[in-house]
Scaffold this motif. Structure first.
Motif, PDB file in Angstrom:
ATOM      1  N   GLY A  37     138.322  24.434  11.521  1.00 32.13           N
ATOM      2  CA  GLY A  37     137.449  23.677  12.527  1.00 32.13           C
ATOM      3  C   GLY A  37     136.547  24.843  13.197  1.00 32.13           C
ATOM      4  N   ALA A  38     135.531  24.558  13.622  1.00 32.12           N
ATOM      5  CA  ALA A  38     134.506  25.197  14.231  1.00 32.12           C
ATOM      6  C   ALA A  38     135.074  25.074  15.839  1.00 32.12           C
ATOM      7  N   ILE A  39     134.592  26.135  16.707  1.00 34.64           N
ATOM      8  CA  ILE A  39     135.082  26.296  17.940  1.00 34.64           C
ATOM      9  C   ILE A  39     133.932  26.599  19.068  1.00 34.64           C
ATOM     10  N   LEU A  40     133.841  25.737  20.134  1.00 34.10           N
ATOM     11  CA  LEU A  40     133.083  25.945  20.977  1.00 34.10           C
ATOM     12  C   LEU A  40     133.940  26.339  22.657  1.00 34.10           C
ATOM     13  N   ILE A  41     133.185  27.210  23.246  1.00 34.00           N
ATOM     14  CA  ILE A  41     133.990  27.636  24.351  1.00 34.00           C
ATOM     15  C   ILE A  41     132.951  27.381  25.386  1.00 34.00           C
ATOM     16  N   LEU A  52     127.981  27.672  27.547  1.00 33.37           N
ATOM     17  CA  LEU A  52     128.618  27.156  26.058  1.00 33.37           C
ATOM     18  C   LEU A  52     128.362  28.271  25.005  1.00 33.37           C
ATOM     19  N   TYR A  53     129.580  28.667  24.381  1.00 30.59           N
ATOM     20  CA  TYR A  53     129.382  29.725  23.408  1.00 30.59           C
ATOM     21  C   TYR A  53     129.913  29.103  22.043  1.00 30.59           C
ATOM     22  N   HIS A  54     129.402  29.767  20.982  1.00 36.37           N
ATOM     23  CA  HIS A  54     129.771  29.434  19.752  1.00 36.37           C
ATOM     24  C   HIS A  54     129.911  30.467  18.966  1.00 36.37           C
ATOM     25  N   ARG A  55     130.632  30.513  17.673  1.00 39.96           N
ATOM     26  CA  ARG A  55     130.500  31.700  16.839  1.00 39.96           C
ATOM     27  C   ARG A  55     129.578  31.467  15.713  1.00 39.96           C
ATOM     28  N   GLU A  66     127.872  34.068  20.414  1.00 37.96           N
ATOM     29  CA  GLU A  66     126.819  33.786  20.841  1.00 37.96           C
ATOM     30  C   GLU A  66     126.460  32.892  21.852  1.00 37.96           C
ATOM     31  N   LYS A  67     125.901  32.755  23.051  1.00 38.70           N
ATOM     32  CA  LYS A  67     125.721  31.897  24.250  1.00 38.70           C
ATOM     33  C   LYS A  67     124.801  30.900  23.435  1.00 38.70           C
ATOM     34  N   LEU A  68     125.288  29.609  23.186  1.00 36.06           N
ATOM     35  CA  LEU A  68     124.341  28.431  22.720  1.00 36.06           C
ATOM     36  C   LEU A  68     123.718  27.805  23.753  1.00 36.06           C
ATOM     37  N   TYR A 103     136.070  37.096  27.383  1.00 32.82           N
ATOM     38  CA  TYR A 103     136.679  38.145  26.740  1.00 32.82           C
ATOM     39  C   TYR A 103     136.438  37.653  25.231  1.00 32.82           C
ATOM     40  N   LEU A 104     135.358  37.147  25.023  1.00 36.35           N
ATOM     41  CA  LEU A 104     134.767  36.768  23.465  1.00 36.35           C
ATOM     42  C   LEU A 104     134.504  38.093  22.627  1.00 36.35           C
ATOM     43  N   SER A 105     133.782  38.834  23.311  1.00 42.51           N
ATOM     44  CA  SER A 105     133.249  40.231  22.874  1.00 42.51           C
ATOM     45  C   SER A 105     134.453  40.793  22.496  1.00 42.51           C
ATOM     46  N   GLU A 106     135.757  40.676  22.373  1.00 38.95           N
ATOM     47  CA  GLU A 106     136.855  41.300  21.945  1.00 38.95           C
ATOM     48  C   GLU A 106     137.097  40.417  20.755  1.00 38.95           C
ATOM     49  N   PHE A 107     136.611  39.642  20.351  1.00 38.35           N
ATOM     50  CA  PHE A 107     136.885  38.581  19.422  1.00 38.35           C
ATOM     51  C   PHE A 107     135.994  38.154  18.192  1.00 38.35           C
ATOM     52  N   ASP A 108     135.014  39.332  18.244  1.00 36.00           N
ATOM     53  CA  ASP A 108     133.907  39.132  17.447  1.00 36.00           C
ATOM     54  C   ASP A 108     134.573  39.414  16.018  1.00 36.00           C
TER      55      ASP A 108
END
Length: 108
Positions: A37-41, A52-55, A66-68, A103-108
């Motif tokens: 599943g895709a993820i939105l934060i 809102l962020y997405h991968r 990236e910020k959506l 902390y999304l930059s730690e999960f690229d």
């Protein structure tokens, strides 16, 4: 060279552990498919700002966050609703941090 990808469930577990360790309040708005599943934060701070962020995959086929979208909570919630209608496998995590930490930059 083929890149191995983590399942969504494993990624969610790792991200959840990081947020809990850092004391960042969050909740699952929607749980989707555990394998792919895709993820939105959605990140909400107490100054009224919502992002809102997405991968995405970059030009080298590496995933990064990236910020959506940014704007009012109503705008972000409408975007989430539209995505949920389009993709039933989607996960949505909401972070309520006064400083907007994610902390999304730690999960690229």
């Amino acid at each position: 060279m083929k890149v191995l990808r983590l399942t969504t469930d494993i990624w969610i577990s790792a991200y959840r552990a990081k947020l809990e360790k850092e004391g960042i309040p969050f909740y699952f708005y929607k749980k989707g498919d555990k394998s792919a599943g895709a993820i939105l934060i959605k990140v909400f701070n107490f100054e009224g700002e919502v992002e809102l962020y997405h991968r995405i995959n970059d030009l080298n086929d590496r995933q990064k966050w990236e910020k959506l979208l940014g704007g009012s909570e109503e705008l972000i919630d409408n975007a989430i609703k539209n995505q949920c209608n389009f993709d039933p496998d989607l996960w949505v995590i909401v972070i309520d941090d006064p400083k907007g930490k994610n902390y999304l930059s730690e999960f690229d």
